[in-house]
Design a protein around this motif. Structure first.
Motif, short mmCIF file in Angstrom:
data_model
loop_
_atom_site.label_atom_id
_atom_site.label_comp_id
_atom_site.label_asym_id
_atom_site.label_seq_id
_atom_site.Cartn_x
_atom_site.Cartn_y
_atom_site.Cartn_z
N SER A 222 0.82 -1.20 0.00
CA SER A 222 0.00 0.00 0.00
C SER A 222 0.86 1.26 0.00
N GLN A 223 1.91 1.25 0.80
CA GLN A 223 2.81 2.41 0.87
C GLN A 223 3.54 2.62 -0.46
N VAL A 224 3.97 1.55 -1.08
CA VAL A 224 4.66 1.65 -2.37
C VAL A 224 3.71 2.20 -3.44
N LEU A 225 2.49 1.68 -3.50
CA LEU A 225 1.52 2.15 -4.50
C LEU A 225 1.18 3.63 -4.28
N ASP A 226 0.94 4.02 -3.02
CA ASP A 226 0.64 5.42 -2.73
C ASP A 226 1.79 6.32 -3.14
N THR A 227 3.01 5.90 -2.84
CA THR A 227 4.19 6.69 -3.20
C THR A 227 4.35 6.76 -4.71
N PHE A 228 4.16 5.64 -5.38
CA PHE A 228 4.26 5.60 -6.85
C PHE A 228 3.33 6.62 -7.49
N PHE A 229 2.05 6.59 -7.10
CA PHE A 229 1.08 7.50 -7.72
C PHE A 229 1.31 8.95 -7.31
N GLU A 230 1.79 9.18 -6.11
CA GLU A 230 2.10 10.54 -5.67
C GLU A 230 3.28 11.10 -6.47
N VAL A 231 4.32 10.30 -6.65
CA VAL A 231 5.48 10.73 -7.44
C VAL A 231 5.07 10.94 -8.89
N MET A 232 4.25 10.04 -9.41
CA MET A 232 3.79 10.16 -10.79
C MET A 232 3.03 11.49 -10.96
N ARG A 233 2.20 11.83 -10.00
CA ARG A 233 1.42 13.06 -10.09
C ARG A 233 2.28 14.31 -9.91
N THR A 234 3.01 14.38 -8.79
CA THR A 234 3.71 15.62 -8.45
C THR A 234 5.02 15.83 -9.21
N ASP A 235 5.78 14.79 -9.40
CA ASP A 235 7.10 14.94 -10.01
C ASP A 235 7.10 14.81 -11.53
N VAL A 236 6.02 14.28 -12.09
CA VAL A 236 6.03 14.07 -13.53
C VAL A 236 4.85 14.76 -14.22
N LEU A 237 3.64 14.31 -13.95
CA LEU A 237 2.48 14.78 -14.70
C LEU A 237 2.17 16.26 -14.46
N GLU A 238 2.28 16.73 -13.22
CA GLU A 238 2.02 18.15 -12.97
C GLU A 238 3.04 19.05 -13.65
N LYS A 239 4.18 18.52 -14.01
CA LYS A 239 5.21 19.28 -14.74
C LYS A 239 5.03 19.14 -16.25
N GLY A 240 4.01 18.39 -16.68
CA GLY A 240 3.76 18.22 -18.10
C GLY A 240 4.63 17.16 -18.76
N GLU A 241 5.32 16.37 -17.96
CA GLU A 241 6.18 15.32 -18.50
C GLU A 241 5.39 14.02 -18.62
N SER A 242 6.01 13.00 -19.21
CA SER A 242 5.34 11.72 -19.39
C SER A 242 6.13 10.60 -18.70
N ILE A 243 5.43 9.50 -18.48
CA ILE A 243 6.05 8.30 -17.90
C ILE A 243 5.87 7.16 -18.88
N ARG A 244 6.98 6.58 -19.31
CA ARG A 244 6.95 5.40 -20.17
C ARG A 244 7.30 4.21 -19.30
N TYR A 245 6.49 3.18 -19.35
CA TYR A 245 6.74 2.02 -18.51
C TYR A 245 6.90 0.78 -19.38
N GLY A 246 8.15 0.37 -19.56
CA GLY A 246 8.49 -0.86 -20.27
C GLY A 246 7.69 -1.07 -21.55
N SER A 247 7.13 -2.25 -21.68
CA SER A 247 6.36 -2.58 -22.87
C SER A 247 4.87 -2.34 -22.66
#
Length: 91
Positions: free
Chosen positions: A22-47
């Protein structure tokens, strides 16, 4: 699938404590939101695919002799890569 169902499934598969998952998932989505998407960047995940922010331009619509202009918007979007898309559509 709910968050709790996802946590249960991962916990069963990995034998890792639900609290830790639960902690890992919460952290993952928080980082995805604040550090990437809010800055207008994208996340590519493997295949699997890419999360990105899509900008929706303003639209002008005439309704009952009135002109309405919508505000431009930003929307988070997921685009699966071809390999992932084929896996999903072939089932």
């Amino acid at each position: 699938m709910t968050k709790q169902e996802l946590i249960n499934k991962i916990s069963t598969s990995t034998k890792v404590a639900k609290k830790d998952i639960s902690q890992v998932l919460d952290t993952f989505f928080e980082v995805m939101r604040t550090d990437v998407l809010e800055k207008g960047e994208s996340i590519r995940y493997g295949s699997y695919g890419k999360f990105y922010v899509k900008e929706i331009p303003s639209k002008t619509v005439k309704l009952n002799n009135k002109t309405i202009v919508s505000e431009p918007k930003k929307r988070v979007t997921f685009k699966p890569f071809t390999k992932m898309q084929k896996r999903i559509t072939s089932k």
